[in-house]
Design a protein around this motif. Structure first.
Motif, mmCIF file in Angstrom:
data_model
loop_
_atom_site.group_PDB
_atom_site.id
_atom_site.type_symbol
_atom_site.label_atom_id
_atom_site.label_comp_id
_atom_site.label_asym_id
_atom_site.label_seq_id
_atom_site.Cartn_x
_atom_site.Cartn_y
_atom_site.Cartn_z
ATOM 1 N N THR A 113 0.833 -1.204 0.000
ATOM 2 C CA THR A 113 0.000 0.000 0.000
ATOM 3 C C THR A 113 0.870 1.258 0.000
ATOM 4 O OG1 THR A 113 -1.793 -1.134 1.172
ATOM 5 C CG2 THR A 113 -1.767 1.272 1.260
ATOM 6 N N LYS A 114 1.927 1.257 0.817
ATOM 7 C CA LYS A 114 2.830 2.409 0.877
ATOM 8 C C LYS A 114 3.566 2.601 -0.448
ATOM 9 C CE LYS A 114 3.658 2.289 5.875
ATOM 10 N NZ LYS A 114 4.667 2.085 6.950
ATOM 11 N N ALA A 115 3.945 1.492 -1.074
ATOM 12 C CA ALA A 115 4.640 1.588 -2.355
ATOM 13 C C ALA A 115 3.721 2.161 -3.432
ATOM 14 C CB ALA A 115 5.159 0.213 -2.777
ATOM 15 N N GLU A 116 2.458 1.775 -3.406
ATOM 16 C CA GLU A 116 1.505 2.303 -4.382
ATOM 17 C C GLU A 116 1.277 3.799 -4.169
ATOM 18 O OE1 GLU A 116 -1.681 -0.354 -3.597
ATOM 19 O OE2 GLU A 116 -1.136 -1.754 -5.214
ATOM 20 N N GLU B 202 2.516 9.393 -5.927
ATOM 21 C CA GLU B 202 3.115 10.701 -5.660
ATOM 22 C C GLU B 202 4.129 11.070 -6.744
ATOM 23 O OE1 GLU B 202 3.549 14.266 -3.775
ATOM 24 O OE2 GLU B 202 2.111 12.672 -3.284
ATOM 25 N N ILE B 203 4.909 10.111 -7.175
ATOM 26 C CA ILE B 203 5.884 10.368 -8.240
ATOM 27 C C ILE B 203 5.171 10.683 -9.553
ATOM 28 C CG2 ILE B 203 7.697 9.311 -9.654
ATOM 29 C CD1 ILE B 203 8.568 7.752 -7.171
ATOM 30 N N ARG C 180 2.318 12.126 -9.888
ATOM 31 C CA ARG C 180 1.821 13.509 -9.792
ATOM 32 C C ARG C 180 2.960 14.505 -10.008
ATOM 33 N NH1 ARG C 180 -1.638 11.213 -5.820
ATOM 34 N NH2 ARG C 180 -0.101 11.581 -4.174
ATOM 35 N N ALA C 181 4.119 14.197 -9.464
ATOM 36 C CA ALA C 181 5.268 15.092 -9.626
ATOM 37 C C ALA C 181 5.700 15.163 -11.092
ATOM 38 C CB ALA C 181 6.429 14.603 -8.757
ATOM 39 N N ILE C 182 5.658 14.019 -11.777
ATOM 40 C CA ILE C 182 6.009 13.994 -13.201
ATOM 41 C C ILE C 182 5.018 14.831 -14.010
ATOM 42 C CG2 ILE C 182 6.084 12.504 -15.256
ATOM 43 C CD1 ILE C 182 7.293 10.328 -13.497
ATOM 44 N N GLU C 183 3.740 14.708 -13.665
ATOM 45 C CA GLU C 183 2.710 15.479 -14.373
ATOM 46 C C GLU C 183 2.917 16.980 -14.176
ATOM 47 O OE1 GLU C 183 -2.179 15.879 -14.561
ATOM 48 O OE2 GLU C 183 -1.231 14.336 -13.319
ATOM 49 N N CYS C 184 3.222 17.380 -12.948
ATOM 50 C CA CYS C 184 3.445 18.803 -12.661
ATOM 51 C C CYS C 184 4.693 19.325 -13.387
ATOM 52 C CB CYS C 184 3.606 19.015 -11.155
ATOM 53 S SG CYS C 184 2.088 18.782 -10.214
ATOM 54 N N LEU D 228 12.954 12.137 -12.094
ATOM 55 C CA LEU D 228 11.658 11.612 -11.665
ATOM 56 C C LEU D 228 11.292 10.327 -12.402
ATOM 57 C CD1 LEU D 228 9.594 14.923 -11.375
ATOM 58 C CD2 LEU D 228 10.171 13.365 -9.504
ATOM 59 N N ARG D 229 11.606 10.268 -13.666
ATOM 60 C CA ARG D 229 11.293 9.062 -14.437
ATOM 61 C C ARG D 229 12.126 7.870 -13.969
ATOM 62 N NH1 ARG D 229 10.973 12.659 -19.902
ATOM 63 N NH2 ARG D 229 8.710 13.079 -19.842
ATOM 64 N N LYS D 230 13.367 8.142 -13.595
ATOM 65 C CA LYS D 230 14.189 7.058 -13.045
ATOM 66 C C LYS D 230 13.602 6.587 -11.715
ATOM 67 C CE LYS D 230 18.861 5.758 -11.674
ATOM 68 N NZ LYS D 230 18.375 5.062 -10.479
#
Length: 356
Positions: free
Chosen positions: A35-38, A43-44, A46-50, A63-65
């Protein structure tokens, strides 16, 4: 967590421990870790989208890495959780426990059997590929070291003065900084290097010609030389620190040339037999990749480490639980598969007993 009635209590406790963890001891289970990994992956994303919307190209690469690493981590946890749940609820486990009941396993042996089946679930192709790559590099290292050693010897035959680093190990150590192990180790090596080489502070620092004073006297920079005449029977006072330095300098003077070290590297690379160890080594101890064979050999390795003998009944139980763990429609592990894959380990299984 609910379990079917045919699951022994010791197995229920074992599987629940890994799936649910221990709340009172603040130990998370694999389900919580998943669950924490998901959440971390979301979160990553969302950061990539921003960053994409803002045109932050520099951040996107990092971020992609992170996303790739997090996806792999999430997928590994998801696979473990699915496997643990199958071990708890798959109807094929009923046949397993009915069969293995005849072996009178202790609680520890039963736990070990279930845990070994789960632990052997690894993608062994990764290890095959890295072993293949290491072997290729080992051969190239041998060739390159031999080539460089020959070139250095050919250079020496020209009798033209070259850099000390071409032949002297102390010169190489004196000029080489430690850039691999962090700043603290680099600074420590820099400060201790002169002691390793048997050099005083004055010897360790290269000095050009001493500066002369205006009257031509260079005594201000030259070391003072004191001559003391010993009486008959007197023993000279030797500084033990300087004596240790002299010994080290003498020993370094006996060291082989750099070209000889390269030849040693080449020979070591030629002769060394690369291999993996433990369950991984047992799994890939064959030329061809076979999912069933690799899994069974790793499974058997774990069982042997837990003092479980591979009897006929255990081999049949291994086949059943292998299908539960692998859980692929095109893979069917049979007793015959287990017997063939483990032929070297089992000898004559009819002569074996599970009890030690």
């Amino acid at each position: 967590m609910d379990f079917p009635a045919y699951i022994p209590s010791v197995v229920r406790e074992h599987l629940a421990h890994y799936l649910e963890g221990e709340i009172d001891r603040d130990i998370p289970g694999y389900a919580e870790l998943l669950t924490k990994a998901e959440l971390a992956l979301a979160e990553i994303e969302r950061a990539i989208e921003c960053s994409t919307q803002r045109g932050e190209v520099d951040k996107l690469s990092s971020l992609r890495k992170q996303r790739t690493d997090e996806v792999n981590h999430r997928d590994a946890l998801a696979s473990d959780v699915d496997c643990l749940r199958r071990l708890a609820h798959d109807p094929r486990m009923r046949d397993l426990f009915a069969l293995i009941a005849h072996e009178n396993l202790s609680d520890q042996q039963l736990r070990s059997f279930i845990h070994s089946a789960w632990s052997a679930k690894i993608d062994y192709r990764i290890f095959r590929e890295r072993l293949k790559r290491a072997t290729e590099l080992k051969d190239k290292i041998s060739d390159a070291a031999n080539t460089l050693a020959k070139l250095i010897r050919q250079f020496e035959e020209t009798h033209v003065n070259g850099p000390d680093e071409f032949h002297s190990i102390p010169a190489l150590l004196r000029k080489t900084e430690n850039t691999e192990e962090g700043q603290d180790n680099a600074a420590m090596w820099r400060s201790m290097r002169k002691y390793v080489l048997g050099e005083s502070d004055r010897r360790a620092i290269p000095v050009d010609k001493p500066a002369q004073s205006s009257d031509g006297d260079n005594s201000g920079n030259a070391p003072e030389i004191v001559i003391r005449i010993l009486e008959s029977g007197d023993k000279p006072e030797i500084d033990p620190v300087e004596q240790a330095r002299d010994t080290l300098r003498y020993v370094w003077g006996l060291a082989p040339p750099f070209s000889s070290l390269l030849e040693t590297v080449a020979k070591a690379a030629q002769k060394y037999n690369l291999s993996e160890y433990g369950a991984v080594g047992a799994a890939i101890d064959s030329r061809q990749h076979s999912l069933k064979t690799e899994y069974l050999r790793a499974f058997a390795y774990h069982l042997s480490n837990n003092n479980l003998v591979l009897t006929n009944v255990v081999l049949r139980a291994m086949a059943i639980i292998s299908n539960v763990v692998i859980n692929m429609p095109d893979v069917d592990v049979t007793y015959d598969d287990a017997r063939k894959a483990l032929a070297k380990q089992i000898g004559n299984p009819l002569e074996n007993s599970i009890e030690k």
